[in-house]
Design an enzyme around this catalytic site. Sequence first.
Site, PDB file in Angstrom:
ATOM      1  N   LYS A 180     -35.264 -67.148 -34.082  1.00  0.00           N
ATOM      2  CA  LYS A 180     -34.642 -66.245 -35.050  1.00  0.00           C
ATOM      3  C   LYS A 180     -34.452 -64.873 -34.415  1.00  0.00           C
ATOM      4  O   LYS A 180     -35.399 -64.121 -34.223  1.00  0.00           O
ATOM      5  CB  LYS A 180     -35.487 -66.089 -36.317  1.00  0.00           C
ATOM      6  CG  LYS A 180     -34.626 -65.485 -37.441  1.00  0.00           C
ATOM      7  CD  LYS A 180     -35.391 -64.783 -38.523  1.00  0.00           C
ATOM      8  CE  LYS A 180     -35.789 -63.393 -38.184  1.00  0.00           C
ATOM      9  NZ  LYS A 180     -34.671 -62.454 -37.962  1.00  0.00           N
ATOM     10  N   GLU A 255     -46.578 -59.473 -29.805  1.00  0.00           N
ATOM     11  CA  GLU A 255     -46.274 -58.325 -28.933  1.00  0.00           C
ATOM     12  C   GLU A 255     -45.750 -57.235 -29.856  1.00  0.00           C
ATOM     13  O   GLU A 255     -44.645 -57.351 -30.372  1.00  0.00           O
ATOM     14  CB  GLU A 255     -45.178 -58.687 -27.919  1.00  0.00           C
ATOM     15  CG  GLU A 255     -45.495 -59.854 -27.032  1.00  0.00           C
ATOM     16  CD  GLU A 255     -46.534 -59.533 -25.991  1.00  0.00           C
ATOM     17  OE1 GLU A 255     -46.922 -58.349 -25.855  1.00  0.00           O
ATOM     18  OE2 GLU A 255     -46.981 -60.465 -25.317  1.00  0.00           O
ATOM     19  N   CYS A 289     -40.811 -50.695 -26.484  1.00  0.00           N
ATOM     20  CA  CYS A 289     -42.195 -50.728 -26.984  1.00  0.00           C
ATOM     21  C   CYS A 289     -43.136 -49.991 -26.040  1.00  0.00           C
ATOM     22  O   CYS A 289     -44.106 -49.393 -26.481  1.00  0.00           O
ATOM     23  CB  CYS A 289     -42.648 -52.162 -27.173  1.00  0.00           C
ATOM     24  SG  CYS A 289     -42.322 -53.164 -25.725  1.00  0.00           S
ATOM     25  N   GLU A 386     -45.420 -44.380 -33.771  1.00  0.00           N
ATOM     26  CA  GLU A 386     -44.307 -44.818 -32.933  1.00  0.00           C
ATOM     27  C   GLU A 386     -42.982 -44.397 -33.571  1.00  0.00           C
ATOM     28  O   GLU A 386     -42.677 -44.780 -34.696  1.00  0.00           O
ATOM     29  CB  GLU A 386     -44.362 -46.339 -32.787  1.00  0.00           C
ATOM     30  CG  GLU A 386     -43.354 -46.852 -31.798  1.00  0.00           C
ATOM     31  CD  GLU A 386     -43.423 -48.363 -31.634  1.00  0.00           C
ATOM     32  OE1 GLU A 386     -43.500 -49.075 -32.649  1.00  0.00           O
ATOM     33  OE2 GLU A 386     -43.393 -48.821 -30.483  1.00  0.00           O
TER      34      GLU A 386
HETATM   35  P1  NAD Z   1     -39.601 -55.813 -37.027  1.00  0.00           P
HETATM   36  O1  NAD Z   1     -41.025 -56.162 -36.972  1.00  0.00           O
HETATM   37  O2  NAD Z   1     -39.057 -55.202 -38.243  1.00  0.00           O
HETATM   38  O3  NAD Z   1     -38.676 -57.093 -36.751  1.00  0.00           O
HETATM   39  C1  NAD Z   1     -38.872 -57.955 -35.651  1.00  0.00           C
HETATM   40  C2  NAD Z   1     -38.404 -59.330 -36.025  1.00  0.00           C
HETATM   41  O4  NAD Z   1     -39.233 -59.814 -37.083  1.00  0.00           O
HETATM   42  C3  NAD Z   1     -36.966 -59.415 -36.559  1.00  0.00           C
HETATM   43  O5  NAD Z   1     -36.365 -60.603 -36.104  1.00  0.00           O
HETATM   44  C4  NAD Z   1     -37.172 -59.466 -38.064  1.00  0.00           C
HETATM   45  O6  NAD Z   1     -36.132 -60.105 -38.750  1.00  0.00           O
HETATM   46  C5  NAD Z   1     -38.440 -60.271 -38.160  1.00  0.00           C
HETATM   47  N1  NAD Z   1     -39.189 -60.083 -39.402  1.00  0.00           N
HETATM   48  C6  NAD Z   1     -39.214 -59.007 -40.230  1.00  0.00           C
HETATM   49  N2  NAD Z   1     -40.024 -59.243 -41.285  1.00  0.00           N
HETATM   50  C7  NAD Z   1     -40.533 -60.491 -41.127  1.00  0.00           C
HETATM   51  C8  NAD Z   1     -41.439 -61.286 -41.875  1.00  0.00           C
HETATM   52  N3  NAD Z   1     -41.987 -60.863 -43.007  1.00  0.00           N
HETATM   53  N4  NAD Z   1     -41.745 -62.512 -41.395  1.00  0.00           N
HETATM   54  C9  NAD Z   1     -41.223 -62.961 -40.241  1.00  0.00           C
HETATM   55  N5  NAD Z   1     -40.345 -62.260 -39.504  1.00  0.00           N
HETATM   56  C10 NAD Z   1     -40.009 -61.028 -39.922  1.00  0.00           C
HETATM   57  O7  NAD Z   1     -39.416 -54.932 -35.747  1.00  0.00           O
HETATM   58  P2  NAD Z   1     -38.066 -54.333 -35.191  1.00  0.00           P
HETATM   59  O8  NAD Z   1     -37.725 -53.197 -36.070  1.00  0.00           O
HETATM   60  O9  NAD Z   1     -37.055 -55.427 -35.053  1.00  0.00           O
HETATM   61  O10 NAD Z   1     -38.508 -53.880 -33.722  1.00  0.00           O
HETATM   62  C11 NAD Z   1     -39.168 -52.700 -33.484  1.00  0.00           C
HETATM   63  C12 NAD Z   1     -40.656 -52.919 -33.270  1.00  0.00           C
HETATM   64  O11 NAD Z   1     -40.887 -53.941 -32.307  1.00  0.00           O
HETATM   65  C13 NAD Z   1     -41.321 -51.698 -32.721  1.00  0.00           C
HETATM   66  O12 NAD Z   1     -42.525 -51.450 -33.405  1.00  0.00           O
HETATM   67  C14 NAD Z   1     -41.589 -52.046 -31.262  1.00  0.00           C
HETATM   68  O13 NAD Z   1     -42.614 -51.355 -30.646  1.00  0.00           O
HETATM   69  C15 NAD Z   1     -41.815 -53.487 -31.317  1.00  0.00           C
HETATM   70  N6  NAD Z   1     -41.516 -54.110 -30.020  1.00  0.00           N
HETATM   71  C16 NAD Z   1     -42.548 -54.516 -29.221  1.00  0.00           C
HETATM   72  C17 NAD Z   1     -42.313 -55.089 -27.975  1.00  0.00           C
HETATM   73  C18 NAD Z   1     -43.439 -55.571 -27.080  1.00  0.00           C
HETATM   74  O14 NAD Z   1     -43.211 -56.253 -26.082  1.00  0.00           O
HETATM   75  N7  NAD Z   1     -44.682 -55.292 -27.380  1.00  0.00           N
HETATM   76  C19 NAD Z   1     -41.001 -55.235 -27.531  1.00  0.00           C
HETATM   77  C20 NAD Z   1     -39.967 -54.795 -28.370  1.00  0.00           C
HETATM   78  C21 NAD Z   1     -40.248 -54.246 -29.620  1.00  0.00           C
END
Ligand code: NAD
Length: 484
Positions: A180, A255, A289, A386
């Site tokens: 997804k 992650e 991140c 963040e």
């Molecule tokens: P997010 O958590 O909102 O979304 C990430 C993914 O999760 C999306 O595909 C979203 O549709 C899905 N999602 C949202 N709610 C969900 C739920 N209840 N159940 C299952 N899936 C769900 O994050 P974002 O806004 O897309 O990305 C930004 C965040 O990701 C930041 O906090 C960043 O630090 C983190 N990030 C971490 C890494 C790493 O390697 N550690 C890499 C990239 C981003």
Amino acid sequence: MVYVFSDWTQKLLIDGRRVDALSGRTFDTVDPSTGNIIAKIAEADASDVDKAVRSARKAFEGDWRRMRANERGLLLLKLAELIRRDEDELVSLESLDSGKPVSAIRRQDLPAVIDTLVYYAGMADKINGQVIPARQDALTYTVREPLGVVGAIVPWNFPLMIGMWKIAPALACGCTVVLKPAEITPLTALKIGELALEAGLPAGTLNVVPGFGRIAGQAIVDHPDIDKVTFTGSPTVGRQILQGAAGNLKRVTLELGGKSANIIFPDADLDAAVKAAAAGIFFNTGQVCSAGSRILAHESVYDEVVERLAARASTVRIGDPRDSSAGMGPLVSEVQMNRVLDYIDIGRKEGARLVAGGNRHGERGFYVEPTVFAGVEHEMRISQEEIFGPVATVISFKDEDDALRIANGTVYSLAAGVWTADIGRAHRFTRRLKAGTVWVNTYGPTDIRLPWGGTRDSGFGREHGEEAIENFTEPKAVWINTGR
Ligand code: NAD
């Protein structure tokens, strides 16, 4: 609003076919450099996810499981070849959907995607067990078996690359995948799914179900026939995933976010340190991140670091991501732009000193100026939370203990950097910094051969390297009675 591709609708990819969502619903994906709608995307819900999981289970129990491991590896190599063939299209789609500059995708994301595939293709037939001679009257050994059906939930900041960090090792291990992508960047995941079919992966091995997190994402987390969820995203959603995964006790890798410290000592090469510090926070418009969002400068070089960083910020070329000279593109969405602008406002109100940027850039698209705050106190929200945008906070420290107290003083532990000419200090800091990755006299490089991940609010488990093989397999102990 105009459609960039008039009446272009992108369907789900389930069981080797492009299909409409069962509900018939679609959502729009938007070009962040203009705000224009690019395409309509079929919106998966729980019933589509269920269909994809059934298909992935069938493939797992069937063709994929029976295939020899080296053949799985060859198919991954073929996929890498097709990605290279269609590089121009993938770069354009990724840029259009995410706002990332084409030059950065070509230089960084695409090569990393191919490197990941080639690395895990080579590993597919090297997933070994062990003979463990436990008793005289038995042959005892282990084999590593694939976990089964994997749900991969991916964010929008590196859609192609982070997607591949999950798909490649899962497939190499013999798992099948329901992927997804983030709802705001679904285009390249669908293209990768098509290329996987063209490469010869059996139908159902890789299914792609764009949709919203709370609907399609949650359906993956709740599904009783998914064995593992690998997730990259925010700590808030990471917590929800852990709760959901309790249903069938599925395995989880998380992650999550970061608020990484990049520590500059007075004996460092200041030119190199400031250049890397700027790249560490402005690369990908700060939506990284492991962004070095907290720059810790020793009090004796603090003013100089601030001045040089502000000068660098003002030279970053903000521009249309399709223009190859653009150094920094827009933020990924209006929501993200407003979140970053809100944090800049919070920083001002907290009493930090704005020395560069601080505003939206232009009126079209979701651009924010590269921003630098000086006079930042460790306890301020802009130093603790963040922001996920091009906002650097520069904090002064007195000595090593002070630097460590500040560097380790957030809820995150993903990455950290230290700049010093003192080899003893470099080793002391690599030991004492709470971080999954520590960079010394550099900031930001990653490589698929090295483990990647964090602890605390940065998540748990590691991607990349041989660690990823453990994420998608489990050992089975075999005990054959031989008699004495
Ligand atoms: P997010 O958590 O909102 O979304 C990430 C993914 O999760 C999306 O595909 C979203 O549709 C899905 N999602 C949202 N709610 C969900 C739920 N209840 N159940 C299952 N899936 C769900 O994050 P974002 O806004 O897309 O990305 C930004 C965040 O990701 C930041 O906090 C960043 O630090 C983190 N990030 C971490 C890494 C790493 O390697 N550690 C890499 C990239 C981003």
